[in-house]
Design a protein around this motif. Structure first.
Motif: not given
Length: 518
Positions: A134-137, A377-382
């Motif tokens: 959670i933190m960085y995404p 990248c994937t975690a951020t887009i989610v």
């Protein structure tokens, strides 16, 4: 999740070598050439780039979002400015502690690497889990949404940009910068250098225009009798939440510690970059907020969804378009910096066996951690698709502060446990103690004022406990689990063209007295 296969164990043992025999002098040049050709993370971050990484990561979207939240919780202009100055001072104390840890344990991974070294695998994994999950995404998502809002705002002057358009542009930006970071470390650091200069110029424009306003006599909101008129009765809990909002704007001050192994002469350049960057950012942030209040009333600032754009519309006239472009440049550089450093956290976690080993591999030619970058990248887009900015900031700020406090408590524990460990930098004990006292008060009152938001942050972190025991601590897993992990790792290697890096641990081991005397 974090299973280690027999093939991995064989490879790991194969990398363990006995002490080499002395080589003849003629072999020195050949050995130097071999080092340059090794598949490993390259040391390409000098002092300038190191400062750019810290400044570029701190100055992202926070200074354009957080002034509203800080003022809302502080209740007055004067108290909000005090919060900004004290926030920078607290970051300075924390950065001094991180400088000591960074030169004592000079490994990439920052908080995670230090806590794992000091407290062991479980505590380190919980920090890693909350950061990756959670933190960085979330921070990346907030910065990307800010980028999109400011780029699209001129096209929608009388209304908010469409939800879909904002998310689509944010996704495109994340994908592009992920491709850049996958292609070359040099490209990524050059982008960081250029956009750090651009964002400092953007803030310099705000500051200069604001100072001109003050010189012309427009400083009613800054007069002490007016500045300390409270719109509501202040409480300790609300002031703590104001600090949490400000801490979001300062988050990133510790990010150079995530890429220590790519810094040229880290034991010199790491502390120098920290000591240069933190005071500079604190000064810029304080002057920027003063400039905002020279042209906007507190009510106007609280009503604005894009503070810098409102500032530009009021003071720059036909050149007001400069503000959204400047903010977009600032946030674009912030996204690049967060991608660069957060991917190294995944890389470090995988190298320790706390994440799948595929994430510890780098591209055979570009020497970039492509699998780790793709995960970020994937975690951020989610997160982009499911979050709301204000609540996301509170989640991130709470978890951020929690990890900072645990890490600095580790410094005190390491002083007690290993008093004779060689420390090139040794801060006065009052520095970590003062930081931890502030940390306890801030988190305690934040938890009291926002129990749901802060409690969810704690729950997210603690969900890592069963994951750790199942994925990392449990060693005798069924054979089919190892086969699946091997198959996925092999497929990932073929797709991403990645291998385990060849390590040179000479500069990345904790110092001991014997090493210092060599």
């Amino acid at each position: 999740m974090c299973m280690k296969s027999r093939t991995d164990e064989t490879e790991a043992s194969g990398r363990t070598r006995s002490k080499p025999e002395p080589e003849p002098p003629g072999a020195m040049a050949a050995e130097s050439r071999e080092k340059d050709d090794r598949v490993t993370l390259k040391k390409e971050i000098g002092l300038l780039s190191a400062c750019a990484i810290i400044i570029g990561n701190i100055i992202g979207s926070g200074i354009f979002i957080s002034p509203k939240g800080v003022l809302e919780h502080a209740g007055s202009v004067g108290l909000s400015l005090i919060v900004w100055v004290l926030g920078g001072g607290i970051c300075a104390l924390g950065s001094m502690c991180y400088a000591e840890l960074g030169v004592t344990i000079p490994r990439s991974g920052g908080d995670y690497s230090y806590v794992t070294e000091i407290f062991g695998g479980l505590v380190g994994f919980l920090l890693l889990w909350s950061a990756v999950l959670i933190m960085y995404p979330t921070t990346l998502a907030v910065i990307a949404l800010t980028f999109s809002n400011y780029v699209l705002q001129p096209a929608f002057p009388n209304c908010l940009p469409p939800f879909i358009a904002i998310r689509l542009l944010s996704t495109i930006c994340i994908l592009f910068l992920t491709w850049v970071n996958c292609s070359s470390v040099r490209w990524a650091t050059r982008i960081q250098d250029v956009f750090t200069v651009a964002k400092l110029l953007a803030l310099a424009l705000i500051i200069v225009v604001g100072l001109v306003q003050i010189c012309r006599g427009y400083y009613e909101a800054l007069v002490p009798s007016v500045a300390f008129e409270f719109s509501k009765e202040p409480s300790v809990g609300q002031i703590a939440l104001a600090f949490l909002q400000a801490s979001f704007a300062f988050s990133g001050w510790n990010f150079l510690n995530y890429v220590t192994e790519e810094v040229v002469e880290p034991r010199k350049n790491l502390p120098r970059a920290i000591y240069i960057s933190i005071p500079l950012v604190t000064l810029v942030y304080t002057l920027t907020n003063i400039a905002y209040f020279s042209s906007m009333t507190p009510e106007e600032l609280l009503a604005s969804n894009a503070v810098a754009v409102t500032f530009g519309e009021k003071l720059l006239g036909m050149f007001s378009w400069v503000m959204p472009i400047s903010v977009a440049l600032s946030t674009f550089g912030g996204i690049n910096g967060y991608l660069f450093t957060s991917s190294r956290l995944c890389f470090s976690g995988a190298r320790e066996g706390h994440l799948p080993y595929l994430l510890a591999m780098i591209h055979l030619k570009n020497c970039t951690p492509i699998p780790a970058l793709l995960v970020c990248c994937t975690a951020t887009i989610v997160i982009l698709c499911i979050g709301e900015t204000h609540n996301l900031i509170n989640y991130v700020s709470f978890i951020n502060f929690l990890s900072y406090g645990v890490t600095i408590a580790g410094l005190l524990f390491l002083r007690w446990k290993k008093p004779h460990l060689m420390r090139p930098i040794k801060v006065n004990l009052l520095v970590p103690i003062t930081y931890l006292l502030f940390w306890v008060v801030l988190l305690g009152f934040s938890l009291y004022s926002e129990p749901v938001v802060c409690g969810l942050g704690m729950v997210i972190m603690l969900t890592g406990v069963p994951v750790y025991f199942l994925g990392v601590h449990w060693k005798n897993k069924p054979k089919w689990v190892y086969r699946v992990v091997e198959a996925v790792t092999y497929m990932g290697q073929k797709i991403c063209y990645v291998v385990f890096p060849q390590e040179d641990s000479s500069e990345n081991e904790p110092l001991t007295d014997s090493k210092a005397n060599d």
